[in-house]
Write a protein that holds these residues in place. Sequence first.
Motif, PDB file in Angstrom:
ATOM      1  N   ALA A 239      -1.965   6.265  -7.223  1.00  0.00           N
ATOM      2  CA  ALA A 239      -0.524   6.171  -6.993  1.00  0.00           C
ATOM      3  C   ALA A 239       0.228   6.759  -8.176  1.00  0.00           C
ATOM      4  CB  ALA A 239      -0.112   4.716  -6.803  1.00  0.00           C
TER       5      ALA A 239
ATOM      6  N   ASN B 131       0.823  -1.207   0.000  1.00  0.00           N
ATOM      7  CA  ASN B 131       0.000   0.000   0.000  1.00  0.00           C
ATOM      8  C   ASN B 131       0.859   1.259   0.000  1.00  0.00           C
ATOM      9  OD1 ASN B 131      -2.464  -1.438   0.042  1.00  0.00           O
ATOM     10  ND2 ASN B 131      -2.086  -1.903   2.192  1.00  0.00           N
ATOM     11  N   GLY B 132       1.949   1.181  -0.722  1.00  0.00           N
ATOM     12  CA  GLY B 132       2.792   2.355  -0.913  1.00  0.00           C
ATOM     13  C   GLY B 132       3.851   2.563   0.146  1.00  0.00           C
TER      14      GLY B 132
ATOM     15  N   GLN C 240      -3.287   4.358 -11.363  1.00  0.00           N
ATOM     16  CA  GLN C 240      -1.867   4.659 -11.211  1.00  0.00           C
ATOM     17  C   GLN C 240      -1.347   5.304 -12.475  1.00  0.00           C
ATOM     18  OE1 GLN C 240       1.205   2.053  -9.251  1.00  0.00           O
ATOM     19  NE2 GLN C 240       1.930   1.805 -11.351  1.00  0.00           N
TER      20      GLN C 240
ATOM     21  N   TRP D 248      -1.076  -3.464  -3.690  1.00  0.00           N
ATOM     22  CA  TRP D 248      -2.078  -2.581  -3.101  1.00  0.00           C
ATOM     23  C   TRP D 248      -3.299  -3.405  -2.749  1.00  0.00           C
ATOM     24  CZ3 TRP D 248      -0.468   2.569  -2.897  1.00  0.00           C
ATOM     25  CH2 TRP D 248       0.647   2.887  -3.679  1.00  0.00           C
TER      26      TRP D 248
ATOM     27  N   ASP E  83      -5.471   1.580   1.104  1.00  0.00           N
ATOM     28  CA  ASP E  83      -4.843   2.896   1.088  1.00  0.00           C
ATOM     29  C   ASP E  83      -5.859   3.992   0.792  1.00  0.00           C
ATOM     30  OD1 ASP E  83      -5.107   1.847  -1.550  1.00  0.00           O
ATOM     31  OD2 ASP E  83      -4.008   3.601  -2.241  1.00  0.00           O
TER      32      ASP E  83
ATOM     33  N   PRO F 236      -4.400   0.311  -6.245  1.00  0.00           N
ATOM     34  CA  PRO F 236      -4.120   1.604  -5.600  1.00  0.00           C
ATOM     35  C   PRO F 236      -5.269   2.566  -5.898  1.00  0.00           C
ATOM     36  CG  PRO F 236      -2.777   1.326  -7.588  1.00  0.00           C
ATOM     37  CD  PRO F 236      -3.471   0.024  -7.347  1.00  0.00           C
TER      38      PRO F 236
END
Lengths: 428, 249
Positions: free
Chosen positions: A198, A84-85, A226, A160, A164, A195
């Motif tokens: 992102a 999740n980044g 993304q 991901w 998030d 995501p």
Amino acid sequence: MAKVVSLDNLLASVAARRSEAAPWLGALIDAASEKFAHVGLPNRRVEAWRYSDLAKALHETVKVEADLDTPPVLAEACVAAFENGVLNDTKSSYCAMGAQSLRKVLAEKDSPVAGIIGRVNPQADHPIINLNTALMEEGLVLQVPKGVTLATPLHLRFNWSGVDAASADGRHLRILVVLEEGAEATLFESHDGAPSFATVVTELSLAPNSKLTHVRLENFAAAARQTAATVGAIGEKAAYRGFYFSQGGHFARHEALLKLAGEEADARIDAAYMVADKRHCDNTTVMDHAVPNTTSTQVFRGVLAGSSRGVYQGCVKVAQAAQKTDARQLSRAMLLSHRAEIVTKPELEIFADDVKCSHGATAGELDANALFFLRARGIPEAEARAMLVEAFLIEAMDTVENEAMREIVIACAHNWMLRHAGEASHVE
Amino acid sequence: MLEIKDLHVNVFGKEILKGLSLTVPPGEVHAIMGPNGAGKSTTSYTLAGRAGYEVTGGEIDFYGEDVTALSPEERAAKGIFLAFQYPMEIPGVSTMNFLKTAMNAQAKLRNEPELDAAQFLRTVRAAAKELNISEDMLKRPLNVGFSGGEKKRNETLQMALLKPKLAILDEMDSGLDIDALKLVAEGVNKLRAPDRSFLVITHYQRLLDYIVPDVIHILAGGKIVMSGDKSLALQLEENGYDAVINKAA
């Protein structure tokens, strides 16, 4: 539900980040945020984003599927696992090859990468790269010393799980890979899950005689949003070998912005994308031939089903001094449905007179004659379609030299066919 | 046994076959000859089940079952094989992989066990050797860069491996020189068997010197206008289609 990413929120976050940043980083953030604030999140009125309206996509509601795919496991690789980044050190092994967490690098008062990050192949007016620079937090920095060949690949594993969504700013990841003279390395990037927003910017600095193999796999879920960029500079006699696979997402864009900066620099990209349902998949490239005697080759092959949309924008720039440039680009798309769409936009900006530049684009359907031939031999329709789609893409996938990676890529293609062969079969 | 009864077929809305009737008993070789535009290729494609060849009347009975509603793959599994006039080149699919997929798909449709890898290799190698097909050809993408003769030998190899009950040879001789023709015909003749029938579709008599038919049918204007033994082919060669058809009318 995710909060909507807004320009105001983003700028507030940038200001907060700026106040804590070390001076070297602060200067970088200032330059980037000023430009970003000017353009904002790109929409279709910005020419380079005409077919991929990010601002609009971020306002749309997406629903994350319950069962997301698990990311691929590449045996015998050093891993940087981003969940999740956020870089998860307990699941990572990147230290073994001397890589460093970006978070640590950014916290240093005076960093050795200060003069490199954001400056490999500067994209001063790129809204997303500026946003990424202003808000980058997590990532990885790898420097491969002169003459060293890394025996194992570095696996950048972005996954991901959909949690998030609480972040209103999205996540902004930055990778920096510096190959010193004669160094060689293999980079395997995998992007899985969904995501909510992102940006990933991968900067690649290739010194003379170095060689980088870069395999990118975007295996996103349908809800993924993304936009990523691979920004590189390729020095004298250095080589970049890229292979990109993508399934698209709610909004999935990847740009390869490569500068052929030294004589006899060579860049080659082979790509395969398979897009279904209502997904969007954008491949944008800019090959910037800055000096004489450089070569670039790009071959993109895509299969589009459902009411998906594929975008290929390929720009080749040849500077006035860049005589004897040899640049080729080819885009081939196969449409499995009458509702699917491919947008192809080649652009050539040539200022030298002794160059070879070629570009070609085709869009077609599955060959009805070939399909009948296979069926007349007893191969059921769905399987025959799958064979022909795979046959269309296999040339690209065969360029992946690392066997384990090639198997992962082919498995992704197979999975896609299993999921979408039936859907393709009612289109005639 | 193939029994075509009063078959009417439209292609792009135009009626091409207008009441074709024909019976091919097991073990026999029948030839269909006819001038250009008579409906020869339409007959072969319709028998194989190609989309766009719309049966508007009549039936195609194959061992007692009407197959007109079946898909091409279902017909193949029942034992109908079409050797193409122009075999497709399919880049990206190796000949070997294609053969394996086709054999296993047919076995599956017939509820028979699939061949294991070793059995498959042995079977293919033995059949390929008979037809003078090299290992290298088997590894290459299907028909890509094959000469006319190689493509037809490859079709014959598929026939040998898939063991059909009815083989339709659509203009087997087109694109072949005399040596290649002999080789392909030899391969076909080896496959003659009491439980296998052949429908040889050809424009020229030449092919029938090498694959000798039991019965020759003349197709004109979408139906069979005349049938006879192999001497009919010689009459055609001497007098031309017009004379023979007019005499029949």
